[in-house]
Design a protein around this motif. Structure first.
Motif, short mmCIF file in Angstrom:
data_model
loop_
_atom_site.label_atom_id
_atom_site.label_comp_id
_atom_site.label_asym_id
_atom_site.label_seq_id
_atom_site.Cartn_x
_atom_site.Cartn_y
_atom_site.Cartn_z
N TYR A 64 9.01 69.89 -26.85
CA TYR A 64 9.38 69.58 -25.46
C TYR A 64 8.37 70.10 -24.45
CZ TYR A 64 14.09 68.99 -27.44
OH TYR A 64 15.18 68.60 -28.17
N GLY A 65 8.58 69.64 -23.21
CA GLY A 65 7.99 70.33 -22.07
C GLY A 65 8.92 71.49 -21.76
N ILE A 70 12.55 70.38 -20.97
CA ILE A 70 12.68 69.15 -20.17
C ILE A 70 13.35 68.09 -21.05
CG2 ILE A 70 11.38 67.31 -19.02
CD1 ILE A 70 9.21 69.41 -18.39
N GLU A 82 3.62 71.69 -21.43
CA GLU A 82 3.97 70.66 -22.41
C GLU A 82 3.76 71.17 -23.83
OE1 GLU A 82 5.53 67.94 -22.00
OE2 GLU A 82 5.15 66.75 -23.77
N LYS A 83 4.80 71.05 -24.63
CA LYS A 83 4.79 71.35 -26.06
C LYS A 83 4.11 72.67 -26.43
CE LYS A 83 6.03 66.86 -27.24
NZ LYS A 83 5.48 65.72 -26.55
N LEU A 111 14.06 58.73 -19.61
CA LEU A 111 13.52 58.46 -20.94
C LEU A 111 14.63 57.96 -21.87
CD1 LEU A 111 11.09 61.47 -21.53
CD2 LEU A 111 10.75 59.37 -20.20
N TYR A 165 14.01 62.83 -14.68
CA TYR A 165 13.14 63.44 -13.67
C TYR A 165 13.41 62.78 -12.32
CZ TYR A 165 10.19 64.05 -17.92
OH TYR A 165 9.71 64.33 -19.17
N GLY A 212 14.20 64.61 -20.29
CA GLY A 212 14.14 63.15 -20.12
C GLY A 212 14.80 62.56 -18.88
N ASP A 239 16.99 60.10 -24.88
CA ASP A 239 18.10 61.02 -24.62
C ASP A 239 19.26 60.29 -23.95
OD1 ASP A 239 16.73 63.75 -25.14
OD2 ASP A 239 15.33 62.75 -23.79
N THR A 257 4.28 66.11 -17.74
CA THR A 257 4.56 67.54 -17.49
C THR A 257 3.37 68.21 -16.79
OG1 THR A 257 5.92 67.56 -19.48
CG2 THR A 257 5.21 69.71 -18.64
N GLN A 300 -0.16 63.61 -19.82
CA GLN A 300 1.19 64.18 -19.86
C GLN A 300 1.79 64.25 -18.46
OE1 GLN A 300 2.84 64.62 -22.47
NE2 GLN A 300 1.33 64.80 -24.13
N LEU A 339 2.96 59.45 -21.66
CA LEU A 339 4.07 59.27 -20.71
C LEU A 339 3.57 59.25 -19.27
CD1 LEU A 339 7.11 59.13 -20.17
CD2 LEU A 339 7.17 61.63 -20.33
#
Ligand code: G1P
Length: 304
Positions: A170-171, A204, A191-192, A130, A208, A206, A133, A232, A230, A110
């Motif tokens: 997710y972030g 987070i 992140e994740k 994103l 920003y 989707g 979502d 994030t 990433q 991303l």
């Protein structure tokens, strides 16, 4: 530099592996919710928020997205000839929008997809939206972030409370304190994370709003989770030199990024669609009765 937010970036370069084989030749973003491709919902949210220009970062098999937002003379001529004005109106809604396209040649993550927007964005704040979502609220979520920016002139990331066992998808943010009216200062962005390492359940989701300083960071960003660049991680670095806030979203979010979420969203939207809602509702009621009957244990046979 407190410029107006005018531009949006929609990353749409993912391989869509969760929807194979449908996404072998078709962009995931073109999968419809009843009769509208998911990316059209995102474009509509951008326009309703006051965004003026949109860049879609595409990958392979994405030509259908470009065609969708272009005019289709043959189709329009045909509908006009046949007097199908309602259908023509639906087709018209997707043309004449100022959309730009750029290709991400290698799906590196991303962060790398957003980096492709550097020249298009220039030195302005912008939003990233994103496609997985779909958001619903009285004020569109992108507009909420833009309203925050008008007050703070800082990057702001949309977050939402998610069940603890789902955070690793997710972030996640580590908020500083309890926030003010849903706006949080942030300690770190991760992140994740594994659930046991997650600093909170605020994920987070989707949307920003970013200042253009993110691009220099992305250019030097090493791969992170999943060996991908990433966004994030870059936001976490940005937060060390300028404030990045998190805005908690209180509206309804539809996750269309996997099959189950996609099916649920399709059903909920269909139950509001004027052409199918009544029949579908009846069908679901009947189906429910049938399933309930099938689940019930068969009545015991009478002993003679
Ligand atoms: C991406 C982001 C992640 C964010 C998520 C929201 O992950 O990297 O931080 O929470 O979108 O949908 P992906 O779903 O692409 O794995």
């Amino acid at each position: 530099m407190n410029k107006k937010v005018r531009k949006a970036v929609i990353p749409a370069a993912g391989l869509g592996t969760r929807f194979l084989p449908a996404t072998k030749a078709l962009a995931k973003e073109m999968l419809p919710i009843v009769d509208k491709p998911t990316i059209q919902f995102i474009v509509e949210e951008a326009l309703q928020s006051g965004i003026e220009e949109i860049l879609v970062v595409t990958g392979k098999a994405k030509r259908s997205i470009e065609d969708h937002f272009d005019s289709n003379f043959e189709l329009e001529y045909n509908l006009k000839e046949k007097g199908k004005s309602e259908l023509l109106k639906l087709v018209d809604e997707t043309t004449g929008i100022r959309l730009h396209f750029i290709r991400q040649s290698h799906p590196r993550g991303l962060g790398d997809a957003v980096l492709q927007a550097k020249a298009f964005i220039g030195n302005e704040p912008f939003v990233v939206m994103l496609g997985d979502d779909l958001m619903e609220d009285k004020v569109p979520l992108t507009r909420q972030l833009m309203d925050d920016y008008d007050k703070t002139h800082a990057s702001t990331i949309a977050v939402m409370q998610v069940p603890h066992d789902e955070v690793s998808a997710y972030g996640v943010i580590a908020p500083q304190g309890k926030g003010t009216n849903g706006l949080y200062s942030v300690e770190t962005f991760v992140e994740k994370p594994a659930p046991e390492d997650a600093p909170s359940d605020l994920a987070i989701i989707g949307r920003y709003l970013l200042t253009p300083e993110i691009f220099n960071i992305l250019e030097n960003q090493a791969p992170g989770a999943g060996n991908e660049i990433q966004l994030t991680d870059a936001i976490d670095t940005l937060n060390k030199t300028q404030r990045v806030f998190a805005r908690e979203f209180k509206g309804k979010r539809y996750d269309v990024g996997d099959k189950y979420g996609y099916m649920k969203t399709s059903i909920e939207y269909a139950l509001r669609h004027p052409q199918v809602k009544d029949d579908l509702k009846q069908y679901i009621i009947d189906l429910g009765k049938k399933l309930e009957k099938a689940d019930r244990p068969a009545p015991a046979k009478k002993l003679k």
